[in-house]
Every structure is written in C-alpha cells, then in structure tokens.
Design an enzyme around this catalytic site. Sequence first.
Site, mmCIF file in Angstrom:
data_model
loop_
_atom_site.group_PDB
_atom_site.id
_atom_site.type_symbol
_atom_site.label_atom_id
_atom_site.label_comp_id
_atom_site.label_asym_id
_atom_site.label_seq_id
_atom_site.Cartn_x
_atom_site.Cartn_y
_atom_site.Cartn_z
ATOM 1 N N GLU A 177 -11.002 6.527 5.527
ATOM 2 C CA GLU A 177 -10.335 7.276 6.594
ATOM 3 C C GLU A 177 -11.309 7.569 7.736
ATOM 4 O O GLU A 177 -10.922 7.569 8.897
ATOM 5 C CB GLU A 177 -9.715 8.566 6.057
ATOM 6 C CG GLU A 177 -8.524 8.341 5.142
ATOM 7 C CD GLU A 177 -7.291 7.770 5.821
ATOM 8 O OE1 GLU A 177 -7.241 7.695 7.070
ATOM 9 O OE2 GLU A 177 -6.350 7.399 5.102
ATOM 10 N N TYR A 193 0.838 -1.199 0.000
ATOM 11 C CA TYR A 193 0.000 0.000 0.000
ATOM 12 C C TYR A 193 0.875 1.251 0.000
ATOM 13 O O TYR A 193 0.667 2.177 -0.792
ATOM 14 C CB TYR A 193 -0.937 -0.010 1.209
ATOM 15 C CG TYR A 193 -1.670 1.286 1.424
ATOM 16 C CD1 TYR A 193 -2.722 1.645 0.586
ATOM 17 C CD2 TYR A 193 -1.304 2.158 2.449
ATOM 18 C CE1 TYR A 193 -3.390 2.848 0.765
ATOM 19 C CE2 TYR A 193 -1.958 3.356 2.629
ATOM 20 C CZ TYR A 193 -3.001 3.696 1.788
ATOM 21 O OH TYR A 193 -3.643 4.898 1.957
ATOM 22 N N TRP A 246 -4.650 2.303 10.547
ATOM 23 C CA TRP A 246 -4.866 2.141 9.115
ATOM 24 C C TRP A 246 -4.685 0.676 8.735
ATOM 25 O O TRP A 246 -5.356 0.171 7.842
ATOM 26 C CB TRP A 246 -3.932 3.041 8.297
ATOM 27 C CG TRP A 246 -4.170 2.836 6.840
ATOM 28 C CD1 TRP A 246 -3.337 2.253 5.938
ATOM 29 C CD2 TRP A 246 -5.375 3.151 6.112
ATOM 30 N NE1 TRP A 246 -3.926 2.197 4.706
ATOM 31 C CE2 TRP A 246 -5.179 2.736 4.780
ATOM 32 C CE3 TRP A 246 -6.588 3.733 6.453
ATOM 33 C CZ2 TRP A 246 -6.154 2.890 3.788
ATOM 34 C CZ3 TRP A 246 -7.559 3.891 5.472
ATOM 35 C CH2 TRP A 246 -7.337 3.477 4.159
#
Length: 191
Positions: free
Chosen positions: A42, A20, A50
């Site tokens: 988010e 990522y 995350w």
Amino acid sequence: MADALQRCGWAQGDPLMEAYHDQEWGVPMHDPRDLWEMLLLEGFQAGLSWRTILHRREGFRRAFEGFDPAVIALYGAEDVERLMQDEGIIRARAKIEATITNARAFLAMRDAGEDFSAWIWSFVDGKPRMGDGQVVLASTPASLALSKALKAKGFKFVGAVTVHAFMQAAGLVNDHALTCPCRDKPGQGMG
C-alpha cells in the site's frame, strides 16, 4: 457471470483485479508478516493505482526476497541501487528506503514482544468495521490514529489515506459496496 456478481466497481474489467477482489480484498488478515507485506505494498501504491501494484506484486515479492523483514532490514546502499534498476517493481527511491526502514521498525516491535497483528487489530477493537457501502472514505479517524501510531514506531509512507487503503485490503474495514456479494460474507470472499 461477472456482471451477475455485481462486485465492487473498482475491481471490474481486469481478471487479476477481479480475482484479487473476490478472494483477498477485505478478507481479514491476521498473520503479522502478511499484514506487514500489505502495508508495504500500500505504501508503494501512494500516488498510483492498486492495479499497477497488483500487476507487479510478484515482482515485488521476488525483488524483496519474499518480503522477509529480517533480510530486508539488512539492506544497504547496494541493495537500494539494485532495486532502483529492477523493472519488476516501482522504482521510487523514497519508497524503497521506506521499506528498509519499515522492516527495521517491524523487527523492533517483534523484538520488544509486540505482536504486530494484535497491535494493528487493536485500532478496530479486534473486529472488522463496516463501511456504509455507499461512500468510501479516503481516511477515517481509525486510519489517522493508526497512521500516527505507525509513524511513532518509525514507519514511513504510512499516511492516513495509505493506512485506510491498507485497512480495507487487510479486512480491518469492510468497504464492499452494498451490491457486492462479499459485503455479507466477511472473511470468505466470493470464491
């Protein structure tokens, strides 16, 4: 090889996080729907890591039908209850309901002739801002301004910290560490 890359510390030690970071994080996004999806993810991250969201991203995409705002805007109470039972996502009622609200806000902007991408990018004058590469701030004046503007348009779960994380992920802010090869290759990633 991973050590030689000296990627940002937060992305090390997890192959999915590394991929990522190397291929997506900080790469400027301009597609309105992709930006909207990232903003929603988010929002789901608020209070979590995350890594948790990234490892469930495909579950989110499945559960929210590809993050199609036109579909999500029509969700009702039964859909909220269905999503509350889905183990592939974060089952937080307020965040699920915010996603529905945000789909409606996104569509209202589109229907009013506002380009979500151009509008989002206007908060950084249309080009990525460079962080100093040493201290990563939790929020900035730009994220505060965008947060307030999103809230004024009816969006939920878009506080200044969440919005700053969104701006970093979507490439509006380049907050790669000074030692990270991605810092000097904005828009390209490492792959």
